[in-house]
Design an enzyme around this catalytic site. Structure first.
Site, PDB file in Angstrom:
ATOM      1  N   ARG A  75     -48.532 -79.489-115.855  1.00 55.36           N
ATOM      2  CA  ARG A  75     -48.197 -80.915-115.816  1.00 55.36           C
ATOM      3  C   ARG A  75     -48.749 -81.470-114.517  1.00 55.36           C
ATOM      4  NH1 ARG A  75     -44.198 -82.478-119.407  1.00 55.36           N
ATOM      5  NH2 ARG A  75     -45.015 -84.565-118.952  1.00 55.36           N
ATOM      6  N   VAL A 132     -44.099 -72.846-124.930  1.00 58.16           N
ATOM      7  CA  VAL A 132     -43.063 -72.473-125.886  1.00 58.16           C
ATOM      8  C   VAL A 132     -43.519 -72.866-127.279  1.00 58.16           C
ATOM      9  CG1 VAL A 132     -40.653 -72.807-126.558  1.00 58.16           C
ATOM     10  CG2 VAL A 132     -41.285 -72.818-124.124  1.00 58.16           C
ATOM     11  N   ASP A 238     -34.379 -89.091-120.399  1.00 53.23           N
ATOM     12  CA  ASP A 238     -35.209 -89.360-121.583  1.00 53.23           C
ATOM     13  C   ASP A 238     -34.714 -88.492-122.730  1.00 53.23           C
ATOM     14  OD1 ASP A 238     -37.133 -90.513-123.143  1.00 53.23           O
ATOM     15  OD2 ASP A 238     -38.843 -89.688-122.077  1.00 53.23           O
ATOM     16  N   ASN A 243     -38.661 -85.144-127.150  1.00 51.85           N
ATOM     17  CA  ASN A 243     -38.843 -84.354-125.926  1.00 51.85           C
ATOM     18  C   ASN A 243     -38.241 -82.962-126.058  1.00 51.85           C
ATOM     19  OD1 ASN A 243     -40.271 -86.200-124.383  1.00 51.85           O
ATOM     20  ND2 ASN A 243     -38.428 -87.184-123.595  1.00 51.85           N
ATOM     21  N   ASP A 256     -39.676 -82.994-120.171  1.00 57.59           N
ATOM     22  CA  ASP A 256     -39.780 -84.339-119.595  1.00 57.59           C
ATOM     23  C   ASP A 256     -38.512 -84.796-118.874  1.00 57.59           C
ATOM     24  OD1 ASP A 256     -42.330 -84.382-120.507  1.00 57.59           O
ATOM     25  OD2 ASP A 256     -41.989 -85.801-122.126  1.00 57.59           O
ATOM     26  N   GLU A 258     -38.655 -86.681-115.923  1.00 51.52           N
ATOM     27  CA  GLU A 258     -39.014 -87.654-114.893  1.00 51.52           C
ATOM     28  C   GLU A 258     -38.027 -88.807-114.791  1.00 51.52           C
ATOM     29  OE1 GLU A 258     -42.926 -88.654-115.972  1.00 51.52           O
ATOM     30  OE2 GLU A 258     -42.387 -89.754-117.769  1.00 51.52           O
TER      31      GLU A 258
END
Length: 372
Positions: A75, A132, A238, A243, A256, A258
């Site tokens: 990422r 994964v 999120d 996700n 995710d 963030e």
């Protein structure tokens, strides 16, 4: 609502193409990997998925060191010239948040390898985690338009919902890592601090542009309806099924982080409900049945109460606030599309919000009466 001929709802969340050259990335990672493995390392495959993110960028990587093959995901923070969705990206903080949740709960998470906050190796900070296997409910086309989730049985979908909500409750059981979160300022509650940060994001997103009267009306509504808050927890931020990687109808990796924050757990519960309603409303706009029985508001609240021992409160407020958060994100995404010539500037800036009618109905207290 915007003219349906001017906006394709399946394309609004279309990820942007990568601005990084795969061969350059491969060469840079070839140089960097041995510095963290402590031994010679070979990259056997590097791919930038076509459906990449508009925020941090994803790179799929296979590498070998010490006679072992490793299936990895990298990422990477976005480059400034990509006009990122958010003003800042602290990937090292995300890495440490995932590490914290992994060490204090049984939440299923990818294996973490290394975080590299130094931007020099790839031009921006990045981190590596294990890849994964599994399936993810897609955003493009939205899973409500037809996907593995629409093909399974009603019982299977109930299992997906149940295991997802159990995992959400597990996230909220993690000790709050105060050193990794933005905490309230003097005189602020966690929810008021959350609203303040959303206002700051909107001010940044609308700088130099005509703002959205609907978003500004939404902030006024929030100020007038702020509830008494439940005890703050670590929120995922999120919390949506897009996700999550699933195997056998259960989460095997939560992705995710963030938008993780310190606030009432209802922020996540409402986001889970609203994001499904967003995709369900898109399906119904397109004349498709979607999944009207999936992740229904009362079902989610009841299942969360059973899993966590906490009954969600004030969901009218929190789901409307979720719609406002999503409106600000949609406004920013559409501003970005206009910047790159992928969309035209609308006459009415509220048309930049794809779920405009939903937010208007929620602010008027009329949305749920129209839900099947």
């Amino acid at each position: 609502m915007p003219d349906n001929d001017s906006i394709d709802p399946t394309e609004v969340a279309r990820p942007s193409s990568s601005r990084r050259d795969p061969e350059w990335l491969r060469a840079r990672l070839d140089d960097w990997l041995p510095t963290v493995t402590g031994s010679p390392a070979t990259i056997t495959r590097l791919e930038i998925p076509s459906a990449n993110g508009m925020s941090s960028e994803t790179i799929v990587l296979d590498a070998a060191w010490e006679d072992t093959d490793h299936r990895l995901v990298v990422r990477v923070a976005p480059t400034p010239d990509s006009d990122p969705v958010f003003p800042t990206y602290d990937l090292d903080r995300q890495f440490r948040l995932i590490e914290h949740v992994a060490s204090t709960t049984d939440v299923p998470l990818p294996t973490l390898y290394w975080s590299e906050p130094d931007p020099r190796p790839l031009g921006a900070p990045f981190f590596l985690m294990g890849r994964v296997d599994g399936v993810i409910p897609p955003d493009v086309m939205p899973y409500t338009f037809g996907s593995w989730l629409t093909e399974v049985s009603d019982d299977d979908r109930r299992t997906v919902a149940g295991t997802t909500i159990e995992t959400l409750a597990m996230i909220h059981s993690a000790p709050v890592p105060e050193e990794l979160l933005d905490l309230p300022g003097p005189g602020e509650t966690p929810l008021r601090a959350h609203v303040r940060r959303l206002r700051e994001f909107y001010a940044w997103a609308s700088q130099g542009r005509a703002g959205s009267p609907l978003i500004e009306r939404g902030f006024s509504w929030v100020d007038e309806h702020l509830p008494v808050e439940s005890d703050p927890v670590l929120t995922w931020g999120d919390a949506r099924i897009g996700n999550i990687i699933y195997q056998d109808l259960s989460p095997v990796a939560i992705l995710d982080w963030e938008m993780a924050a310190h606030g009432p757990r209802e922020l996540d519960v409402a986001w889970l409900i609203f994001l499904h309603r967003f995709f369900q409303d898109l399906a119904e706009m397109a004349g498709l049945p979607g999944l009207p029985e999936f992740l229904r508001r009362d079902d989610v609240a009841d299942a969360y109460a059973r899993s966590s021992g906490h009954e969600p409160r004030d969901l009218d407020f929190y789901i409307t606030y979720a719609a406002l958060i999503h409106a600000v994100v949609m406004y920013r995404i559409q501003s970005r599309a206009i910047h790159f010539g992928q969309a035209e500037e609308p006459v009415d800036t509220d048309d930049m919000i794809l779920h405009r009618a939903t937010l208007e109905a929620m602010l008027a207290g009329a949305y749920w009466a129209g839900v099947r």
